[in-house]
Design a protein around this motif. Structure first.
Motif, PDB file in Angstrom:
ATOM      1  N   UNK A  73       0.853  -1.191   0.000  1.00  0.00           N
ATOM      2  CA  UNK A  73       0.000   0.000   0.000  1.00  0.00           C
ATOM      3  C   UNK A  73       0.888   1.240   0.000  1.00  0.00           C
ATOM      4  N   UNK A  74       0.564   2.210  -0.856  1.00  0.00           N
ATOM      5  CA  UNK A  74       1.423   3.390  -0.999  1.00  0.00           C
ATOM      6  C   UNK A  74       1.503   4.195   0.295  1.00  0.00           C
ATOM      7  N   UNK A  75       0.508   4.061   1.142  1.00  0.00           N
ATOM      8  CA  UNK A  75       0.510   4.828   2.402  1.00  0.00           C
ATOM      9  C   UNK A  75       1.422   4.212   3.461  1.00  0.00           C
TER      10      UNK A  75
ATOM     11  N   UNK B  79       0.109  -1.931 -14.670  1.00  0.00           N
ATOM     12  CA  UNK B  79      -0.396  -0.641 -15.128  1.00  0.00           C
ATOM     13  C   UNK B  79      -1.264   0.060 -14.080  1.00  0.00           C
ATOM     14  N   UNK B  80      -2.011  -0.682 -13.306  1.00  0.00           N
ATOM     15  CA  UNK B  80      -2.933  -0.063 -12.357  1.00  0.00           C
ATOM     16  C   UNK B  80      -2.269   0.055 -10.985  1.00  0.00           C
ATOM     17  N   UNK B  81      -1.130   0.701 -10.957  1.00  0.00           N
ATOM     18  CA  UNK B  81      -0.412   0.900  -9.708  1.00  0.00           C
ATOM     19  C   UNK B  81       0.541   2.072  -9.883  1.00  0.00           C
TER      20      UNK B  81
ATOM     21  N   UNK C 159      11.396   4.753  -0.788  1.00  0.00           N
ATOM     22  CA  UNK C 159      11.101   6.006  -0.102  1.00  0.00           C
ATOM     23  C   UNK C 159       9.768   6.609  -0.535  1.00  0.00           C
ATOM     24  N   UNK C 160       9.537   6.786  -1.824  1.00  0.00           N
ATOM     25  CA  UNK C 160       8.276   7.368  -2.286  1.00  0.00           C
ATOM     26  C   UNK C 160       7.991   6.849  -3.691  1.00  0.00           C
ATOM     27  N   UNK C 161       6.916   7.374  -4.279  1.00  0.00           N
ATOM     28  CA  UNK C 161       6.434   6.802  -5.533  1.00  0.00           C
ATOM     29  C   UNK C 161       5.825   7.900  -6.396  1.00  0.00           C
ATOM     30  N   UNK C 162       5.662   7.577  -7.687  1.00  0.00           N
ATOM     31  CA  UNK C 162       4.951   8.445  -8.628  1.00  0.00           C
ATOM     32  C   UNK C 162       3.453   8.148  -8.563  1.00  0.00           C
TER      33      UNK C 162
ATOM     34  N   UNK D 136      -3.540   3.333  -5.202  1.00  0.00           N
ATOM     35  CA  UNK D 136      -3.564   2.792  -3.836  1.00  0.00           C
ATOM     36  C   UNK D 136      -2.355   1.899  -3.576  1.00  0.00           C
ATOM     37  N   UNK D 137      -1.987   1.083  -4.591  1.00  0.00           N
ATOM     38  CA  UNK D 137      -0.881   0.153  -4.415  1.00  0.00           C
ATOM     39  C   UNK D 137       0.363   0.658  -5.155  1.00  0.00           C
TER      40      UNK D 137
END
Length: 419
Positions: A81-83, A109-111, A163-166, A170-171
């Motif tokens: 989970x991105x959070x 693709x859906x992430x 560390x972080x994401x684009x 949600x995932x």
């Protein structure tokens, strides 16, 4: 006609470089000298492959499918989970590796794609003293991307802190992690090959030194003392030979070197064969295009020659027509001069006729007036005689008839002039 655009075939060195690059034969880091280990088929050796013995040792508790990043399967991935805070994964490489390049990819693709991450390395595990390799930023793309380390590092265990994401999905997923470089055996073989090259270079230097010593022997007064045997001057060739004897290579290492040389020769032969095939194909296409262009140019040249011939024929016809036109112009000029002369004569004749006509008209007017006058006199005389004599017989006398005839002639003359 537009000329055919034909590129000059590349040279053998450039073709070899492209061939090595296309098969990912090696990838250089900042130093530009590290060559990656390759499979027997020519592909790069992935030290983070499960098939080679690599393993995922630990990861954050929220992660799912962490071991999927060691297999290049686009339908399986590491999912978080991105959070989630403190996302990480620890990978045990298949061997102690001098890591130079890593490759990561996210095919889901859906992430959200991984953006910033931190790489740590260690020779032992578990450990609390991870060595920082660097912080890196990945592009927001759904394809594999390579990251070259600023400086190659010897590690057995890799820790990735995500560390972080684009994006804002949600995932956050990661499909594959691959590690490239060389292991200790490969590095040793490269060092041994460099030692061999150094020994060959020193053998050449020894030959030069011995030659110089032979020349110096002729100029030295004491013939029994040479430079190579002086007790106070060390011989560099003997030192290198002694060093090489101390570091003498075992038989299996020599075999590995020979196998690597054979593999390099086989690869070079394959590249040369491909280069010759490409040259044959390229030059075949060039000659076909050249033949086609020559045929087109021949057709154009024949058409130009036909046009030139037709132009010369048209020129002759035009010259004849110009000559005929010149003769016709001369004839017309003569006829025109003759017409001008005749027109002058005709104008003079017309003027003369006009004068005669005017004269005749004047005479006619005079005759008309005279006839009118005499007719009027004859009429008056006739009526006067008739009134005075009162008899028709007397009217018909000779004297009266003359006046009557005069009146008749004047009347006929006036009638004729009035027509």
């Amino acid at each position: 006609m537009d000329r055919l655009s034909r590129g000059v075939p590349v040279g053998l060195d450039e073709f070899k470089h492209k061939a090595y690059t296309s098969t990912s034969r090696y990838v250089t880091g900042q130093a530009g000298s590290l060559m990656h280990r390759v499979e027997p088929g020519g592909s790069e050796y992935n030290y983070a492959s499960a098939a080679k013995g690599a393993k995922v040792l630990t990861y954050n508790k929220e992660a799912k499918g962490a071991s999927n990043i060691l297999n290049r399967d686009k339908d399986k991935y590491l999912r978080n989970p991105c959070s989630t805070e403190d996302k990480f994964v620890v990978i045990e490489l298949s061997e102690e590796t001098l890591v130079d390049t890593i490759e990561i990819a996210n095919f889901e693709h859906h992430s959200s794609n991984l953006k910033d991450f931190e790489l740590l390395g260690s020779h032992v595990y578990p450990t609390d003293s991870w060595v920082k390799i660097g912080n890196f930023t990945a592009a927001n793309v759904k394809q594999a991307q390579r990251i070259v380390l600023p400086e190659p590092k010897w590690v057995r265990y890799l820790k990735m802190n995500l560390l972080n994401h684009h994006g804002s999905e949600f995932y956050c997923t990661l499909s594959v992690v691959e590690v490239y470089g060389v292991d200790a055996v490969e590095k040793m073989l490269e060092d041994l090959i460099s030692i061999q090259d150094k020994r060959e270079s020193l053998d050449e230097k020894k030959t030069v030194v011995e030659s110089d010593a032979a020349h110096e022997e002729q100029s030295v007064e004491e013939a029994d003392i040479t430079i190579g045997t002086a007790p106070d001057v060390p011989d560099p060739v003997e030192e290198v030979r002694h060093q090489l004897q101390v570091n003498r290579m075992p038989g299996d290492t020599v075999l590995k070197i020979l196998m690597k040389k054979v593999r390099s020769l086989d690869l070079n032969f394959a590249v040369l064969e491909r280069y010759l095939e490409e040259l044959n194909s390229r030059y075949g296409d060039i000659f076909k295009e050249f033949d086609k262009e020559v045929g087109d140019q021949s057709a154009v040249l024949e058409k130009i020659m036909a046009d030139v011939t037709s132009f010369y024929s048209s020129k002759e016809d035009m010259r004849k027509e110009i000559d005929e036109l010149s003769s016709w112009k001369s004839l017309v000029s003569v006829q025109l001069e003759k017409i001008v002369q005749e027109n002058t004569l005709l104008r003079l004749e017309v003027e003369r006729v006009g004068r005669n006509q005017l004269h005749m008209e004047n005479k006619g007017i005079v005759i008309f007036l005279v006839c009118v006058v005499f007719g009027f006199i004859g009429v008056i005389r006739s009526f006067a005689d008739m009134v005075i004599n009162n008899t028709c017989r007397e009217f018909c006398s000779d004297k009266s008839c003359s006046w009557f005839y005069l009146l008749l002639s004047c009347t006929l003359t006036i009638f004729i002039l009035s027509l």
